[in-house]
Design a protein around this motif. Structure first.
Motif, PDB file in Angstrom:
ATOM      1  N   LEU A 292     -70.889 104.789-102.269  1.00  0.00           N
ATOM      2  CA  LEU A 292     -70.959 104.248-100.914  1.00  0.00           C
ATOM      3  C   LEU A 292     -71.330 102.778-101.037  1.00  0.00           C
ATOM      4  O   LEU A 292     -72.307 102.434-101.711  1.00  0.00           O
ATOM      5  CB  LEU A 292     -72.043 104.995-100.145  1.00  0.00           C
TER       6      LEU A 292
ATOM      7  N   THR B 108     -73.119  99.655-100.156  1.00  0.00           N
ATOM      8  CA  THR B 108     -74.334  99.311 -99.417  1.00  0.00           C
ATOM      9  C   THR B 108     -74.443  97.787 -99.317  1.00  0.00           C
ATOM     10  O   THR B 108     -73.755  97.061-100.047  1.00  0.00           O
ATOM     11  CB  THR B 108     -75.574  99.849-100.162  1.00  0.00           C
ATOM     12  N   PRO B 109     -75.326  97.300 -98.430  1.00  0.00           N
ATOM     13  CA  PRO B 109     -75.555  95.842 -98.393  1.00  0.00           C
ATOM     14  C   PRO B 109     -75.944  95.274 -99.754  1.00  0.00           C
ATOM     15  O   PRO B 109     -75.615  94.129-100.056  1.00  0.00           O
ATOM     16  CB  PRO B 109     -76.705  95.711 -97.378  1.00  0.00           C
ATOM     17  N   GLY B 110     -76.622  96.072-100.567  1.00  0.00           N
ATOM     18  CA  GLY B 110     -77.062  95.598-101.868  1.00  0.00           C
ATOM     19  C   GLY B 110     -75.967  95.503-102.918  1.00  0.00           C
ATOM     20  O   GLY B 110     -76.254  95.162-104.071  1.00  0.00           O
ATOM     21  N   MET B 111     -74.712  95.793-102.553  1.00  0.00           N
ATOM     22  CA  MET B 111     -73.654  95.730-103.565  1.00  0.00           C
ATOM     23  C   MET B 111     -72.347  95.150-103.039  1.00  0.00           C
ATOM     24  O   MET B 111     -71.285  95.413-103.609  1.00  0.00           O
ATOM     25  CB  MET B 111     -73.418  97.105-104.191  1.00  0.00           C
TER      26      MET B 111
ATOM     27  N   PHE C 266     -69.974  97.150 -95.897  1.00  0.00           N
ATOM     28  CA  PHE C 266     -70.878  98.278 -95.695  1.00  0.00           C
ATOM     29  C   PHE C 266     -70.090  99.549 -95.324  1.00  0.00           C
ATOM     30  O   PHE C 266     -69.262  99.525 -94.412  1.00  0.00           O
ATOM     31  CB  PHE C 266     -71.822  98.027 -94.520  1.00  0.00           C
TER      32      PHE C 266
END
Lengths: 305, 305
Positions: free
Chosen positions: A16, A18-21, A81
């Motif tokens: 999924l 995410t904002p972190g990737m 996202f």
């Protein structure tokens, strides 16, 4: 660790986004590196996140060559996202000191999960991002210094079971070319434009959890140099953010300490909307990275503005 | 998504620290934000990574207040490759437009997995990092602009089942104080030193996958401002990298576009080895973030150098 083992050289996972990737930054490159380490940990009897050599010193699976090949409909800056990805990762043996990971990244359900070199290197699925990541095990030769890193294989690293990559696809040929010619291009087109900029390695952003210049920072620093070129030409930040990187190759030749002032030479060919860039990063006059990019626009009305 | 549901408001997970989530940078903060979204997705009947309001517009669970409370033996900059963490996350209801996540981060096997406010807010486990993350659902009021974001709850967001936080711990009291006083300190000590620096929002690093200034960039920008203060005082980068952040509170009051030039005022009290910093970030004269930090040294021989 969500990876499922498909065979002795392959894992697959659903991810999924995410904002972190994701985003116009190097977070997805960082995620790719984590997937390489995760795959080696799953298949090679060594914990890549905590590996040690025979002296008991930490040894890191350090990138030497990266290629990210994408398409207009599926590319790194286009991820956002909530996107769901199938990521299949296959390892190829290069002896005790190196390893190649191929990652095929597709929208969930979008394609076959296996990675066969003959299919992979055709790069012909417009809905896939193809990633080559050649790595070497390295350790510090002097405590606290990021220069003079040396090869160093970890205890227990198993690689004999991995398939060999057909010679035609050898990353060694490719990165040796880049190392000697300072470009991945076979022939350098005429009429280049050049920008030279200095970048100071930033202790607040560029280092990783063991104090080395983070591999993903090489992508950030390259992107920052392109942004300076955009500015120098009076082009809009909006067009910068909407760029599509169809192909980026990046060869790592050395690390650097915080505060080191890197000299970055950017050569550019083409015109807004379809350009080649070649980026050479030097530390104290020594080349530490070479990257070549093919960048196109998304075709929006403001391109090239 | 490795989280295991413990009860209707709590999940727990074991996390392996990868290069993509640690280091002297904002990667761990980014990971904390992902854990908040993951927890909301697991417990609140809404996909926080792809949420939409009644108009069908994307709505983002945006941080409004963050606190990271740590100890000398277990703190964010001390995390490194291969560390294994227990992360327990509990949600508290604040109506349809906001939500509070508490994360307790400990070395694997290091402590109880439940999060009870009375225990959490004592912050007394020296082997835990305590994280408060208060979030609001927001959407853009104008396409393409990062200013003028407005509150907007997503369809289907379930929150009535979540426990209420005892008033004594209310983050609202804390962030309202910060918003009105521009500091989290109850009383500002005398003898401050001030540094004012400008920072240009960097299109190559600071935005997230939907084009907003990434919440973790507020941590990066704060850290960058501290680094400028370190330099101005002639202190070593080595001591900067070895700092231990015992406490950081950060309140978000506005977003910013790429290229915006932010004015950052840093106030400092104390001496190398034990200092308070207060950081106020402004965009066009409007305060967009306030952060207060308590920073100590690791006690190495070069501290304060």
């Amino acid at each position: 660790m969500n990876a499922t083992r498909l065979d002795e050289s392959t894992v697959t996972r659903t991810a999924l986004v995410t904002p972190g990737m994701c985003g116009p930054n190097s977070l997805f490159a960082g995620q790719l590196g984590d997937w390489t380490w995760e795959t080696v940990t799953a298949l090679c009897d060594v914990n890549a996140f905590d590996a040690r050599n025979e002296d008991g010193s930490p040894t890191y699976l350090s990138f030497y060559y990266f290629r990210i090949k994408a398409g207009r409909d599926m590319h790194v800056n286009g991820l956002t996202f909530g996107d769901r990805l199938d990521v299949t990762s296959r390892l190829f043996g290069f002896g005790s000191e190196s390893i190649l990971a191929l990652h095929k990244v597709s929208p969930v359900g979008g394609g076959a999960l296996a990675v066969e070199p003959e299919e992979f290197y055709r790069f012909d699925d417009p809905k896939a991002v193809y990633v080559e990541n050649f790595n070497r095990w390295i350790t510090r030769s002097a405590p606290g210094s990021n220069e003079g890193l040396v090869k160093s294989s970890p205890v227990g690293f198993r690689h004999d079971h991995l398939p060999r990559l057909p010679d035609a696809y050898s990353p060694r040929r490719v990165y040796n070319h880049a190392r000697s010619r300072l470009t991945f291009l076979d022939a350098v087109p005429p009429d280049r434009e050049r920008l030279s900029v200095d970048y100071r390695v930033d202790a607040s952003r560029d280092l990783n959890g063991v104090g080395l210049l983070y591999f993903a920072s090489y992508f950030s620093i390259t992107d920052w140099a392109l942004l300076q070129l955009w500015r120098e030409r009076g082009r809009s930040t909006e067009s910068y953010l909407r760029r599509v990187v169809l192909d980026q190759q990046l060869c790592y030749l050395g690390n650097a300490d915080a505060d080191a002032v890197l000299r970055i030479d950017v050569d550019a060919w083409g015109s807004p909307g379809d350009e080649l860039f070649n980026v050479v990063i030097k530390n104290h006059g020594r080349t530490i990275a070479v990257s070549t990019l093919h960048v196109v626009s998304t075709g929006g009305s403001h391109d090239g503005a």
